[in-house]
Design a protein around this motif. Sequence first.
Motif, PDB file in Angstrom:
ATOM      1  N   PHE A 104       0.818  -1.206   0.000  1.00  0.00           N
ATOM      2  CA  PHE A 104       0.000   0.000   0.000  1.00  0.00           C
ATOM      3  C   PHE A 104       0.856   1.263   0.000  1.00  0.00           C
ATOM      4  O   PHE A 104       0.331   2.366  -0.042  1.00  0.00           O
ATOM      5  N   GLY A 105       2.168   1.102   0.088  1.00  0.00           N
ATOM      6  CA  GLY A 105       3.055   2.248   0.264  1.00  0.00           C
ATOM      7  C   GLY A 105       2.953   3.267  -0.852  1.00  0.00           C
ATOM      8  O   GLY A 105       2.759   2.932  -2.017  1.00  0.00           O
ATOM      9  N   GLY A 106       3.087   4.536  -0.481  1.00  0.00           N
ATOM     10  CA  GLY A 106       3.111   5.614  -1.456  1.00  0.00           C
ATOM     11  C   GLY A 106       1.803   6.352  -1.619  1.00  0.00           C
ATOM     12  O   GLY A 106       1.748   7.358  -2.334  1.00  0.00           O
ATOM     13  N   MET A 107       0.725   5.902  -0.968  1.00  0.00           N
ATOM     14  CA  MET A 107      -0.556   6.571  -1.158  1.00  0.00           C
ATOM     15  C   MET A 107      -0.575   7.984  -0.595  1.00  0.00           C
ATOM     16  O   MET A 107      -1.411   8.801  -0.982  1.00  0.00           O
ATOM     17  N   GLU A 108       0.347   8.263   0.333  1.00  0.00           N
ATOM     18  CA  GLU A 108       0.421   9.630   0.868  1.00  0.00           C
ATOM     19  C   GLU A 108       0.848  10.628  -0.196  1.00  0.00           C
ATOM     20  O   GLU A 108       0.736  11.843   0.002  1.00  0.00           O
ATOM     21  N   ALA A 109       1.313  10.131  -1.341  1.00  0.00           N
ATOM     22  CA  ALA A 109       1.773  11.012  -2.411  1.00  0.00           C
ATOM     23  C   ALA A 109       0.654  11.879  -2.971  1.00  0.00           C
ATOM     24  O   ALA A 109       0.918  12.911  -3.589  1.00  0.00           O
ATOM     25  N   ILE A 110      -0.596  11.487  -2.775  1.00  0.00           N
ATOM     26  CA  ILE A 110      -1.705  12.277  -3.272  1.00  0.00           C
ATOM     27  C   ILE A 110      -1.706  13.675  -2.657  1.00  0.00           C
ATOM     28  O   ILE A 110      -2.061  14.668  -3.301  1.00  0.00           O
ATOM     29  N   ALA A 111      -1.275  13.775  -1.400  1.00  0.00           N
ATOM     30  CA  ALA A 111      -1.211  15.075  -0.736  1.00  0.00           C
ATOM     31  C   ALA A 111       0.014  15.857  -1.174  1.00  0.00           C
ATOM     32  O   ALA A 111      -0.001  17.087  -1.201  1.00  0.00           O
ATOM     33  N   ILE A 112       1.089  15.149  -1.497  1.00  0.00           N
ATOM     34  CA  ILE A 112       2.312  15.825  -1.925  1.00  0.00           C
ATOM     35  C   ILE A 112       2.066  16.591  -3.214  1.00  0.00           C
ATOM     36  O   ILE A 112       2.636  17.657  -3.449  1.00  0.00           O
ATOM     37  N   ALA A 113       1.174  16.067  -4.060  1.00  0.00           N
ATOM     38  CA  ALA A 113       0.881  16.717  -5.335  1.00  0.00           C
ATOM     39  C   ALA A 113      -0.112  17.867  -5.197  1.00  0.00           C
ATOM     40  O   ALA A 113      -0.346  18.592  -6.166  1.00  0.00           O
ATOM     41  N   ALA A 114      -0.679  18.077  -4.000  1.00  0.00           N
ATOM     42  CA  ALA A 114      -1.742  19.073  -3.838  1.00  0.00           C
ATOM     43  C   ALA A 114      -1.278  20.490  -4.161  1.00  0.00           C
ATOM     44  O   ALA A 114      -2.034  21.293  -4.714  1.00  0.00           O
ATOM     45  N   SER A 115      -0.030  20.825  -3.818  1.00  0.00           N
ATOM     46  CA  SER A 115       0.457  22.180  -4.053  1.00  0.00           C
ATOM     47  C   SER A 115       0.639  22.480  -5.537  1.00  0.00           C
ATOM     48  O   SER A 115       0.848  23.628  -5.911  1.00  0.00           O
ATOM     49  N   GLU A 116       0.561  21.444  -6.384  1.00  0.00           N
ATOM     50  CA  GLU A 116       0.715  21.638  -7.823  1.00  0.00           C
ATOM     51  C   GLU A 116      -0.544  21.228  -8.580  1.00  0.00           C
ATOM     52  O   GLU A 116      -0.500  20.944  -9.770  1.00  0.00           O
ATOM     53  N   THR A 117      -1.671  21.204  -7.873  1.00  0.00           N
ATOM     54  CA  THR A 117      -2.928  20.753  -8.463  1.00  0.00           C
ATOM     55  C   THR A 117      -3.926  21.899  -8.561  1.00  0.00           C
ATOM     56  O   THR A 117      -4.057  22.697  -7.633  1.00  0.00           O
ATOM     57  N   GLU A 118      -4.614  21.974  -9.671  1.00  0.00           N
ATOM     58  CA  GLU A 118      -5.696  22.943  -9.812  1.00  0.00           C
ATOM     59  C   GLU A 118      -6.821  22.580  -8.843  1.00  0.00           C
ATOM     60  O   GLU A 118      -7.137  21.409  -8.667  1.00  0.00           O
ATOM     61  N   SER A 119      -7.422  23.590  -8.253  1.00  0.00           N
ATOM     62  CA  SER A 119      -8.505  23.374  -7.290  1.00  0.00           C
ATOM     63  C   SER A 119      -8.164  22.241  -6.330  1.00  0.00           C
ATOM     64  O   SER A 119      -8.875  21.229  -6.251  1.00  0.00           O
ATOM     65  N   PRO A 120      -7.044  22.365  -5.584  1.00  0.00           N
ATOM     66  CA  PRO A 120      -6.554  21.229  -4.785  1.00  0.00           C
ATOM     67  C   PRO A 120      -7.529  20.760  -3.726  1.00  0.00           C
ATOM     68  O   PRO A 120      -7.627  19.552  -3.470  1.00  0.00           O
ATOM     69  N   ARG A 121      -8.250  21.681  -3.104  1.00  0.00           N
ATOM     70  CA  ARG A 121      -9.151  21.255  -2.034  1.00  0.00           C
ATOM     71  C   ARG A 121     -10.251  20.351  -2.590  1.00  0.00           C
ATOM     72  O   ARG A 121     -10.529  19.280  -2.041  1.00  0.00           O
ATOM     73  N   ARG A 122     -10.864  20.772  -3.668  1.00  0.00           N
ATOM     74  CA  ARG A 122     -11.947  19.986  -4.250  1.00  0.00           C
ATOM     75  C   ARG A 122     -11.435  18.666  -4.820  1.00  0.00           C
ATOM     76  O   ARG A 122     -12.046  17.611  -4.629  1.00  0.00           O
TER      77      ARG A 122
END
Length: 567
Positions: free
Chosen positions: A276-294
């Motif tokens: 399951f390792g690496g799933m925390e990466a979804i948050a790492i990409a948040a600063s480079e994502t459009e509309s990150p909160r949504r």
Amino acid sequence: MSFQHTDSIALSELEGRAPTHSDLESRGITSSKEKDFKEDVKETVADSPVDSDVLIRDGVQRKLGQRHIQMYIAGTIGTGLFLGSGGALHTAGPLGALLAYVIVGTVTYSMICSLGEMTSFAPISGTFPHYAARWVDPALGFAVGWNFWYQSVTSIPTEITAATILLTFWDENINNQKIYTAVICVAVISINIFGVRIFCSTAEFIFSIIKILLIIALLIAGLIIDLGGGPSGERIGFRYWRNPGPFNRAGLVESNIATDQFLAFVQIFVQAAFSFGGMEAIAIAASETESPRRNVAKAIGRVFWRILIFYVFGILMIGMLVAYDDPALLTDTGNAAQSPFVIAMDRAGVKVFPHIINAAVFTSAFSAGNTTLYSSSRILYGLALRGQAPRFLTYCTKKGLPLFAVLISSSFAFLSFMRVSKGSEGVFEWLVNIVTIGSLISWLTINVTFLFFRRGMIAQGIDMRKNVYHNRYQPWLALWGVLWLSMFILVNGYAVFFQWNTTDFLVAYINIPIFAALYFGYKIIMRTKIWKPHEMDLITGIPSIEETELPREPPHTIGGKIAAVLF
């Protein structure tokens, strides 16, 4: 100093200046409150536990779309699910492996939910090490940041090595492995240097789609074979749950079968967690994502179903198709030949699948190497932004690429040559093993940070239910994660106490004193403190919803509506 929440102006919008009257009016702050608010901002900048110009220095750009971050979870799926699941089946048996994957799946979900609430509140560079620094203790942020970084950069050559070995399924000439290793290293590094948009839109998105289609195809094919639809026409059902049985033995306590089976069950917790390792990466990409909160909230909302379908149903299927004592499970080829899915297809008389699976698993390993390099470089960049890594690593190109952070992390990819050099194999394996527990320490820290974050939000009068992503089962999910993760870390090397081996002991537990040294060393030198709930900074550098979220555009075509459901 108490940092009270306000829906007013994020400091990132002020760019180091004092808020103007028009700024305040635009956020509904009347002239009677203007003086008090300006004083609060000035005091926040002066006393914040976070460097007040972090976001001003932050040079990454929000270029990832909704479909990219949705696929980022699939991008973390490496060879552990396709190949490593066979080892879990052999160690604990079909029921033991299934129970372990279910428990680890719930723990993974607890971590993702905790991280999701913090990320949707503060979608900023540095992600969970930054949250730990500003809401628990700067020393904890330093320790978990460097822990995650060195654990990630060591995983890069691991995935590259796996990809290289997978090629031996077609080319058994060992002399060509160095060439394949060099080509894969250059390819992984090049994709990351070309930038985040190319990385996710062209490479990672395609690889993730291949992995998802492969998993779905394997589950459907496995179900057909199990029900007797294969070339042999033989119905398998739950035959292997009866003979050789639902549980295997660990071989540590010969006098007591039940205890020995329980020890085998415990033995694969950590092994399952690595799948399951690496799933925390979804948050790492948040600063480079459009509309990150949504988009983060939407992605996390689907994590439960992806864990259930990809991992739980996957381990259930192979437990039905292959006996845990099948000799083929003991073959350590590193390619598709050891995949339990391939073994099941061979037993059923389906001969075309091994080549398809090996090709897809190769893209999986290559994709996981990409994802890990991306994650490690962004964590290193976040450490540099907070002054916990050399300042030159904060440099970004005009396109928002943290170039030096990527280059430093990329250099570790060449450790994969140790695996194909005589005399270095043991060193490489030892290097990999001593940091494998690092991901579990990161997950534990994420859940602990959330519990502190929640205390601060409540103490400062913020209704967490109004956050873009909120899970009604918190804080119980985080507490569940803390309980199990603590146990995973402690029992990781329990077998060494039955048959003592100093090397195995160090491999299993050395990461714990390393993490403790990072934490206490930084704490003593920098004289940091654990933040009290009213001292937590819930304002500085956190962009407002208006700054990050684009207007929602509903799909108008059939294709667009289907994509909205899938991504």
